[in-house]
Scaffold this motif. Sequence first.
Motif, PDB file in Angstrom:
ATOM      1  N   PRO A 106       0.776  -1.046  -0.071  1.00 23.36           N
ATOM      2  CA  PRO A 106      -0.075  -0.062  -0.117  1.00 23.36           C
ATOM      3  C   PRO A 106       0.778   1.155   0.110  1.00 23.36           C
ATOM      4  O   PRO A 106       1.987   1.226   0.451  1.00 23.36           O
ATOM      5  N   ARG A 108      -1.438  -8.417   2.937  1.00 20.82           N
ATOM      6  CA  ARG A 108      -2.401  -8.075   3.808  1.00 20.82           C
ATOM      7  C   ARG A 108      -1.745  -7.656   5.093  1.00 20.82           C
ATOM      8  O   ARG A 108      -0.655  -8.177   5.540  1.00 20.82           O
ATOM      9  N   HIS A 121      -1.065  -2.793  12.020  1.00 21.32           N
ATOM     10  CA  HIS A 121      -2.094  -2.136  12.372  1.00 21.32           C
ATOM     11  C   HIS A 121      -1.666  -0.950  13.237  1.00 21.32           C
ATOM     12  O   HIS A 121      -2.300   0.377  13.341  1.00 21.32           O
ATOM     13  N   SER A 150      -0.632   3.358  10.271  1.00 16.28           N
ATOM     14  CA  SER A 150      -1.806   3.571   9.316  1.00 16.28           C
ATOM     15  C   SER A 150      -1.697   3.350   7.666  1.00 16.28           C
ATOM     16  O   SER A 150      -2.654   2.790   7.068  1.00 16.28           O
ATOM     17  N   ASP A 169      -1.773  -0.258   7.110  1.00 16.25           N
ATOM     18  CA  ASP A 169      -2.914  -1.041   7.660  1.00 16.25           C
ATOM     19  C   ASP A 169      -4.185  -1.282   6.715  1.00 16.25           C
ATOM     20  O   ASP A 169      -5.481  -0.692   6.883  1.00 16.25           O
ATOM     21  N   THR A 170      -3.954  -1.756   5.337  1.00 16.53           N
ATOM     22  CA  THR A 170      -4.972  -1.847   4.441  1.00 16.53           C
ATOM     23  C   THR A 170      -4.312  -2.658   3.342  1.00 16.53           C
ATOM     24  O   THR A 170      -3.293  -3.409   3.723  1.00 16.53           O
ATOM     25  N   TYR A 171      -5.320  -2.909   2.260  1.00 13.97           N
ATOM     26  CA  TYR A 171      -4.858  -3.817   1.084  1.00 13.97           C
ATOM     27  C   TYR A 171      -4.512  -3.054  -0.145  1.00 13.97           C
ATOM     28  O   TYR A 171      -4.653  -1.587  -0.148  1.00 13.97           O
TER      29      TYR A 171
END
Length: 308
Positions: free
Chosen positions: A239, A269, A275, A278, A281-283
């Motif tokens: 990301p 992932r 986490h 930020s 903490d996503t895809y």
Amino acid sequence: MNGIAYRPGYISLHRSGELKRRGESLWEILRKCRLCPRECDVDRIAGERGFCQAGSKLKVASFNAHFGEERPLVGVGGSGTIFLSHCNLGCVFCQNWDISHKGAGGEVEINDLAAIMLRLQEDGCQNINVVTPTHFAPHVVLALDIAAGEGLRLPLVYNTCGWERADILATLDGIVDIYLADFKYMEADRAGRYSNNAASYPEITRSALLEMNRQVGVAIPERNGLIYRGLMIRHLVMPADISGSGDAMRWISEHLPADTYVNIMIQYRPAYRAHLYSEIDTYVSREDYRHVVREARNCGLTNLDVDL
């Protein structure tokens, strides 16, 4: 081997005694450990632990015929994967954090590792695939010497994060058949932030990839679709372009052959401590992934493994 006559280089090194000599040379490095770029200088033989927390005794988390690796490594019988415990890089987003960060696994003797290699061969695996081997390179080479003496004939896959010392790689020249190497970052600050202060990762890994290519060349499948020798690069798209994917593809195209095997991966992932950051903490979106693939093709890379 599916009708392909391939003879791993470690066999002749075993017969000459050179394989054992190199394993013993690597073992001596454990006394002031500098097997990886962290160069902790701890005496692992005496029980001291460095960053990776590995001691002198080998730890294995699991071993099996693995069918989730790249298709040219899997074939009919699967890749004979041996997951070694601990890791010298320590990424905050590691999906195998229980093994790499927490050291899950059991201690085994070098003879036991040799027996595992032979069992995987008997089970019909296409290769011996040692995962995160850097901090256990002496154990792997010494076990390989024993196994070669008892009939091991499968290619050795060195499945690494890519952050490898050039002098250690030089010791592995002629031993490793396939380098399966990550190319995680292009920028030092991002490597430092997400991989435990490993700011040297981009520079050292680029040098390592050049050395790996010098040793084993381009990974080209044989007529049965399997790869027996060569460099295979894995690049994980992350990301917010944390991995610098476009720059990574350009670097490969400018410094390695155009047909270098590059697996552009979309498997990211959020895991472990992702986490806490930020931005990761996503895809990864499909469109961002396709953009990287287009960039790789525009750079002239011709041997891409993609998920489209």
